[in-house]
Scaffold this active site. Structure first.
Site, PDB file in Angstrom:
ATOM      1  N   LYS A  22      -7.798   9.886  12.558  1.00  0.00           N
ATOM      2  CA  LYS A  22      -6.558   9.293  12.041  1.00  0.00           C
ATOM      3  C   LYS A  22      -6.550   9.298  10.520  1.00  0.00           C
ATOM      4  CE  LYS A  22      -5.913   4.580  11.465  1.00  0.00           C
ATOM      5  NZ  LYS A  22      -5.396   4.265  10.143  1.00  0.00           N
ATOM      6  N   ASN A  23      -7.613   8.784   9.912  1.00  0.00           N
ATOM      7  CA  ASN A  23      -7.569   8.592   8.467  1.00  0.00           C
ATOM      8  C   ASN A  23      -7.675   9.892   7.670  1.00  0.00           C
ATOM      9  OD1 ASN A  23      -7.083   5.915   8.801  1.00  0.00           O
ATOM     10  ND2 ASN A  23      -9.199   5.252   8.413  1.00  0.00           N
ATOM     11  N   ARG A  92       0.142   2.526   6.109  1.00  0.00           N
ATOM     12  CA  ARG A  92      -0.507   2.504   4.809  1.00  0.00           C
ATOM     13  C   ARG A  92      -0.391   3.862   4.103  1.00  0.00           C
ATOM     14  NH1 ARG A  92      -1.181  -1.371   1.948  1.00  0.00           N
ATOM     15  NH2 ARG A  92      -2.577  -1.019   0.217  1.00  0.00           N
ATOM     16  N   CYS A 116      -2.104  -2.317   8.291  1.00  0.00           N
ATOM     17  CA  CYS A 116      -2.663  -3.530   8.895  1.00  0.00           C
ATOM     18  C   CYS A 116      -2.780  -4.649   7.876  1.00  0.00           C
ATOM     19  CB  CYS A 116      -4.048  -3.238   9.465  1.00  0.00           C
ATOM     20  SG  CYS A 116      -4.006  -2.214  10.921  1.00  0.00           S
ATOM     21  N   ARG A 121      -4.417  -5.762  -0.161  1.00  0.00           N
ATOM     22  CA  ARG A 121      -4.668  -4.308  -0.227  1.00  0.00           C
ATOM     23  C   ARG A 121      -3.925  -3.737  -1.430  1.00  0.00           C
ATOM     24  NH1 ARG A 121      -4.301  -1.712   5.712  1.00  0.00           N
ATOM     25  NH2 ARG A 121      -5.706  -0.194   4.781  1.00  0.00           N
ATOM     26  N   ILE A 123      -3.015  -1.475  -4.792  1.00  0.00           N
ATOM     27  CA  ILE A 123      -3.113  -0.033  -5.061  1.00  0.00           C
ATOM     28  C   ILE A 123      -3.187   0.208  -6.575  1.00  0.00           C
ATOM     29  CG2 ILE A 123      -2.041   0.742  -2.901  1.00  0.00           C
ATOM     30  CD1 ILE A 123       0.512   1.283  -4.577  1.00  0.00           C
ATOM     31  N   ASP A 124      -3.701  -0.811  -7.278  1.00  0.00           N
ATOM     32  CA  ASP A 124      -3.759  -0.696  -8.738  1.00  0.00           C
ATOM     33  C   ASP A 124      -4.578   0.519  -9.205  1.00  0.00           C
ATOM     34  OD1 ASP A 124      -5.829  -2.273  -7.508  1.00  0.00           O
ATOM     35  OD2 ASP A 124      -6.576  -2.752  -9.506  1.00  0.00           O
ATOM     36  N   ASP A 304     -14.286  -0.332   9.359  1.00  0.00           N
ATOM     37  CA  ASP A 304     -13.412  -0.138  10.528  1.00  0.00           C
ATOM     38  C   ASP A 304     -14.139  -0.342  11.857  1.00  0.00           C
ATOM     39  OD1 ASP A 304     -11.469   0.469   8.690  1.00  0.00           O
ATOM     40  OD2 ASP A 304     -11.678   2.632   8.901  1.00  0.00           O
ATOM     41  N   ILE A 326     -15.475  -5.266   2.451  1.00  0.00           N
ATOM     42  CA  ILE A 326     -14.429  -4.379   1.901  1.00  0.00           C
ATOM     43  C   ILE A 326     -13.069  -5.086   1.866  1.00  0.00           C
ATOM     44  CG2 ILE A 326     -13.311  -2.104   2.106  1.00  0.00           C
ATOM     45  CD1 ILE A 326     -16.358  -1.865   1.695  1.00  0.00           C
ATOM     46  N   ARG A 396      -1.101   2.936  17.250  1.00  0.00           N
ATOM     47  CA  ARG A 396      -0.983   3.591  15.936  1.00  0.00           C
ATOM     48  C   ARG A 396      -2.212   4.422  15.618  1.00  0.00           C
ATOM     49  NH1 ARG A 396      -1.282  -0.058  11.424  1.00  0.00           N
ATOM     50  NH2 ARG A 396      -1.872   1.899  10.513  1.00  0.00           N
TER      51      ARG A 396
END
Ligand code: EPU
Length: 418
Positions: A22-23, A92, A116, A121, A123-124, A304, A326, A396
């Site tokens: 998936k990722n 995401r 999720c 989370r 995104i800087d 995960d 994380i 998903r």
């Protein structure tokens, strides 16, 4: 409303074939936007995240055709269009269009990404990377507008080895003028898969899979193909189920180096795992030692798999400790596991899991994707019937999860219930 219903206790025997990751797939599909011709991506998992990304490519005037698990993506005539919230917020990975559209067209407008709910989370680091390459960023009512006259290669140091930031910066930099170096880059296998795809198109990326990635900008990216790597998290999820219920359960199509952190932990506590090239065979053990795990960036123990392994910990003798480093809120499964009979206490993202406790079927809710996967495993070992709601989270990310588990003997099905 669809729910998953499981009657626990069945042994798992037979073969589960692991799908494309998936990722990796969710980054490869947006990466296709950078190609000036057309690409084919093989082994794409049939998950709902895939469909949303295809919708976004189509919105941008790309042409996508599907042939079993292969996607053919023609991106010759890509146009720039705002990616609306109803698409971006579904997952995401919509944020990968920031890097790919910026790289292709020097301009992108996209609403905040979803995904999720597992903590803050930010995104800087993605945005700082784009700025370092020469882009300006404006935030307007939940929308990011990212623009540059010309992207220029530069040196970037990531404060944290973020998977998303590493991929996004790589996407933006492949067509930038000059050379970009990403220091403290993330090393996850999915990043190597994306870099290989871009290199197959003619990009000049070296060092993917190490903490220093070098990208020499090129002007044009040509026709290319790529195969999605096997999903190490899907594999890990079924391996954990096998450690609890496996009777010669074969997990097929894995890259063992990608999941060594899990395999070595399981072997350490007494699980019988035999590795044969790209497959492994697993037998359950009902006398497991307690274990301690801290999640880390790759090649450490993956965040995960923390939620799925928390279920295994309920079946180990003694107190196991699971520290999540994380994400700030990734213990959504715990109240439900406790309601099924587990004895888990959480303090500051560290779970203390006292085993072994019998689990009993119950009505539970998938608060996020991996919490959902952990509740499936819990349902498989529980006494009686477990019903899981909010299963969209699970669908998903896990291709054909119901069929795959049914095929190895699980009593699991989707039901319609209010
Ligand atoms: N972070 C920042 N700033 C940033 C980027 C990240 O503070 O600019 C922080 C995040 O808040 C988080 C941590 O860094 O606490 C990890 O974020 P990372 O960027 O590495 O993760 P991601 O790209 O958002 C991907 C996967 C996740 C997986 C992580 C870690 C995708 C779409 N998602 O997320 O997958 O947990 O890498 O391996 O690839 C899942 O599959 O269940 C999942 C959540």
């Amino acid at each position: 409303m669809q729910k998953i219903q499981i009657k626990g206790g069945n042994e798992l025997t037979g073969t589960i074939k692991i799908s494309g990751a998936k990722n990796a797939a969710v980054a490869l599909i947006p990466a296709a936007i950078l190609c000036d011709e057309e690409t084919s991506i093989f082994n794409v998992p049939e998950i709902t995240d895939r469909d949303v990304l295809i919708d976004i490519i189509k919105l941008l005037n790309g042409n996508v055709t599907r042939e079993n698990s292969t996607l053919h993506i023609d991106t010759k005539e890509i146009i720039n269009k705002v990616i609306p919230e109803e698409l971006s917020s579904k997952l995401r990975a919509s944020y990968y269009f920031m890097g790919s559209l910026l790289g292709r067209q020097n301009h992108v407008e996209v609403y905040f990404p979803g995904g999720c709910n597992i903590g803050n989370r930010k995104i800087d680091l993605h945005l700082k990377g784009f700025e370092a390459l020469g882009a300006t960023i404006t935030e307007e009512n939940d929308k990011y507008i990212i623009h540059s006259e010309e992207l220029k290669g530069t040196k970037i140091y990531l404060d944290f080895a973020s998977v998303g930031a590493t991929i996004n910066i790589m996407l933006a930099a492949v067509k930038a003028k000059g050379t970009t170096v990403i220091n403290n880059a993330a090393k996850e296998p999915e990043i190597v898969n994306v870099a290989t795809f871009l290199n197959n198109m003619g990009a000049k990326i070296t060092g993917a899979g190490t903490s220093k990635i070098k990208i020499e900008g090129v002007k044009y990216l040509h026709k290319a193909i790529i195969e999605v790597i096997p999903d190490r998290i899907e594999a890990g999820t079924y391996i954990i189920a096998g450690a609890l219920l496996g009777n010669h359960l074969k997990i097929e199509n894995i890259i063992k180096e990608h999941i060594m952190s899990l395999i070595s932990k399981l072997q350490e506590i007494g699980v019988d795992i035999k590795i044969e090239k790209n497959d492994l065979i697993i037998n359950h053990n009902s006398n497991l030692k307690a274990l301690n795990i801290t999640t880390l960036v790759y090649p450490g123990f993956p965040t995960d798999l923390a939620q799925p392994i928390s279920v295994l910990m309920t079946q180990c003798n003694g107190i196991s400790v699971l520290e999540e480093t994380i994400y700030s809120n990734r213990m959504g499964q715990v109240p439900y596991l406790n309601s099924m009979g587990a004895d888990i206490k959480v303090s500051n993202q560290t779970a203390y899991i006292k085993g072994k406790t019998k689990l009993y079927g119950s009505e539970v809710k998938a608060s996020d994707l991996r919490a959902g996967a952990s509740l499936v495993i819990a349902g498989l070992i529980a006494d009686g019937r477990t019903t899981i709601s909010e299963i969209d989270h699970i669908l998903r990310g896990y291709e054909h999860i119901i069929e795959k588990l049914q095929n190895v003997g699980a009593d699991i099905k989707i039901i319609e219930e209010k």
